[in-house]
Design a protein around this motif. Structure first.
Motif, short mmCIF file in Angstrom:
data_model
loop_
_atom_site.label_atom_id
_atom_site.label_comp_id
_atom_site.label_asym_id
_atom_site.label_seq_id
_atom_site.Cartn_x
_atom_site.Cartn_y
_atom_site.Cartn_z
N LEU A 164 0.82 -1.22 0.00
CA LEU A 164 0.00 0.00 0.00
C LEU A 164 0.86 1.27 0.00
CD1 LEU A 164 -2.98 1.08 0.40
CD2 LEU A 164 -2.58 0.88 2.85
N VAL A 165 1.98 1.25 0.70
CA VAL A 165 2.76 2.48 0.91
C VAL A 165 4.09 2.53 0.17
CG1 VAL A 165 1.75 2.74 3.22
CG2 VAL A 165 4.01 1.66 2.99
N SER A 166 4.52 1.40 -0.39
CA SER A 166 5.91 1.31 -0.88
C SER A 166 6.20 2.26 -2.05
CB SER A 166 6.24 -0.13 -1.29
OG SER A 166 5.33 -0.57 -2.28
N HIS A 167 5.17 2.65 -2.79
CA HIS A 167 5.43 3.51 -3.95
C HIS A 167 5.29 5.01 -3.62
CE1 HIS A 167 1.16 2.61 -3.74
NE2 HIS A 167 0.94 3.75 -4.35
N TRP A 168 4.92 5.34 -2.38
CA TRP A 168 4.83 6.76 -2.00
C TRP A 168 6.22 7.36 -1.91
CZ3 TRP A 168 1.10 6.29 2.85
CH2 TRP A 168 -0.17 5.87 2.41
N THR A 169 6.35 8.60 -2.33
CA THR A 169 7.65 9.27 -2.22
C THR A 169 7.77 9.97 -0.85
OG1 THR A 169 6.86 11.40 -3.04
CG2 THR A 169 7.57 9.79 -4.70
N ALA A 170 8.99 10.34 -0.51
CA ALA A 170 9.23 11.06 0.75
C ALA A 170 8.40 12.34 0.79
CB ALA A 170 10.71 11.36 0.92
N GLN A 171 8.33 13.05 -0.34
CA GLN A 171 7.57 14.30 -0.39
C GLN A 171 6.08 14.04 -0.15
OE1 GLN A 171 9.94 13.44 -2.49
NE2 GLN A 171 11.36 15.17 -2.69
N GLU A 172 5.58 12.96 -0.75
CA GLU A 172 4.15 12.63 -0.58
C GLU A 172 3.85 12.24 0.87
OE1 GLU A 172 3.05 10.99 -5.04
OE2 GLU A 172 4.04 9.65 -3.64
N ARG A 173 4.73 11.46 1.45
CA ARG A 173 4.52 11.07 2.86
C ARG A 173 4.53 12.30 3.76
NH1 ARG A 173 8.31 6.97 1.45
NH2 ARG A 173 9.98 8.16 2.48
N GLN A 174 5.47 13.22 3.47
CA GLN A 174 5.58 14.43 4.28
C GLN A 174 4.34 15.31 4.13
OE1 GLN A 174 8.13 15.11 6.52
NE2 GLN A 174 6.67 16.69 7.17
N ALA A 175 3.87 15.46 2.89
CA ALA A 175 2.70 16.31 2.65
C ALA A 175 1.47 15.75 3.37
CB ALA A 175 2.43 16.41 1.14
N LEU A 176 1.34 14.43 3.35
CA LEU A 176 0.21 13.80 4.04
C LEU A 176 0.30 14.07 5.54
CD1 LEU A 176 -2.27 11.92 3.86
CD2 LEU A 176 -0.72 9.99 4.22
N ARG A 177 1.51 13.90 6.10
CA ARG A 177 1.71 14.14 7.52
C ARG A 177 1.44 15.61 7.87
NH1 ARG A 177 1.91 16.00 11.57
NH2 ARG A 177 3.23 15.74 13.40
#
Length: 456
Positions: free
Chosen positions: A356-369
């Motif tokens: 589910l999460v492996s293709h998310w980028t660092a930027q995308e994870r950060q924006a979600l957070r």
């Protein structure tokens, strides 16, 4: 849990720091669940903060708990600041503003977590009610200013209070006005640690939304669903956040050691004394270059204490600590360990969660957070609302708990502890949104009713 370690062996090499983490590796048959929760004490009369001193203070509460439980007192300069259960491994400690924390014993299943919690609440009530003290299950104190909140007599908190305003806007609020619930989980190898760490960091915003429960500051809506989560975005970014490097090749115990070596320290403890070394790195101390302790080398205790002052969304010690959730009323507390155990302690669910999460980028994870404190389930990653991801995670967790097959006396597995989260997803709203509806409706623009409806 802020219980300072005692092991005065001087450290010789970086390998020892790595070995300290490796000692946490356990076979899956020995995996345990630790749950820690904080709750805000308030005076039943007048709904004010509870001071440490006095016949009806926090100190008196701890003394009463010690007599009732027979646990070992944790003392600092003549003050009781916590209790420790020598046989079971649980502990009670104080956060800076008097938030009362139970660090649960390591248990085998979520049913035991719930049983421990029920026993704790009965014990706390027995002592607290005659003292006129109640407890609130929110992620942040809803009505008090910083100035109103008493300071607990712990040396480390003095040092932290002086340092916090230098490195972020909200550190003092984090210390004195927030409450969390955390789950601590084990790993079976370095690779297992890395996989669990990556999955849980990426999905921490899901827990933040499901547990979002801090929409009020000083009696008014603060514009957020989890203001507690927002506070962490500007507390001290040198020691918090989403750790993008964890997702890079070569991640392992050594990489965490190198990270921790460069995180600024707060204090070094020598006997009863806390020496303020705030702002200098552990690496400098390790190399004998700490100005306050010239030529001195750190001990294993110093290392363990330092690791407890690092505050990312998921923290590694000799286990992994899930740190994204607001404090909630007691009926919802076991849902947090249930959620993470179902995702991380079942291999099939863990694999599916990684997909589910492996293709998310660092930027995308950060924006979600960054978005989740304000928008909750309406935060987005790529073309998906967090709500959909939360629903998927809950399905995976549910399936994982069913496969684990840990049954209570009534023949029910641990998935029953997810029921509060299932109700939240059915309503489509975070707990904070439900509370804001009450504030704007039946509560008539007052936060006072929380002291009844959200009390333990």
């Amino acid at each position: 849990m802020a219980r300072d370690q005692i092991d005065m062996t001087p450290l010789q090499s970086r390998d020892e720091l790595v070995a300290w983490f490796e000692a946490g590796i356990k076979p899956p048959s020995e995996f345990r669940i630790g749950t820690e929760h904080e709750k805000t004490p308030f005076t039943l009369e007048g709904r004010q903060p509870v001071p440490y001193e006095g016949a009806r203070g926090i100190g008196a509460l701890l003394e009463g708990m010690q007599l009732l439980l027979g646990w070992e007192p944790i003392m600092e300069r003549g003050n009781i600041i916590g209790l420790y259960d020598v046989t079971g491994g649980g502990a009670i400690s104080l956060e800076p503003g008097g938030q009362f924390e139970l660090s649960g014993a390591p248990v085998e299943n979520v049913h035991q977590t719930q049983a421990e919690l029920m026993a704790h609440l009965a014990q706390v009530r027995e002592i607290a009610t005659p003292l006129g003290i109640g407890f609130l299950g929110l992620g942040m104190t809803p009505s008090w200013s910083r100035e109103q909140i008493p300071v607990m007599p712990k040396g480390r908190y003095k040092i932290m209070s002086n340092y916090m305003p230098k490195v972020g806007k909200y550190g003092i609020d984090m210390m004195y006005r927030t409450c969390t619930v955390q789950t601590n989980l084990d790993f079976s190898s370095e690779a297992d640690m890395v996989k669990k760490l990556r999955v849980s960091i990426a999905l921490q915003p899901v827990a933040t939304a499901l547990f979002a429960n801090s929409p009020f500051t000083e009696g008014k809506p603060n514009g957020f669903l989890s203001f507690r989560s927002e506070i962490w975005r500007d507390t001290d970014n040198a020691r918090s956040g989403m750790l993008p490097w964890v997702f890079e090749d070569g991640m392992g115990f050594e990489r965490w050691v190198d990270y921790a070596l460069d995180v600024p320290m707060y204090f070094v403890k020598r006997g009863e004394t806390y020496i303020d070394v705030a702002g200098s790195s552990f690496r400098a101390f390790f190399e004998g270059r700490n100005n306050s302790l010239p030529g001195e080398r750190p001990t294993l205790s110093d290392w363990a204490n330092h690791l407890s002052t690092i505050f990312p969304e998921v923290r590694m010690k000799r286990y992994l600590e899930m740190r994204g959730a607001d404090g909630v009323p007691w009926g919802r507390l076991p849902a947090l360990p249930a959620f993470w155990v179902g995702l991380l302690y079942d291999d099939e669910s863990l694999d599916a969660a990684w997909d589910l999460v492996s293709h998310w980028t660092a930027q995308e994870r950060q924006a979600l957070r960054d978005d989740v404190p304000r928008f909750g389930f309406k935060a987005r990653i790529r073309d998906r609302y967090l709500f959909e991801i939360a629903r998927e995670c809950l399905k995976l967790s549910h399936a994982g708990l069913r496969r684990r097959g840990r049954i209570d006396q009534l023949g029910r597995d641990e998935s029953r502890h997810l029921e509060p989260l299932e109700r939240i997803l059915e309503s489509g709203r975070t707990p904070a949104e439900e509370m804001l509806d009450k504030f704007n409706g039946e509560w008539g623009g007052s936060v006072e009713p929380v002291y009844q409806e959200y009390a333990f």
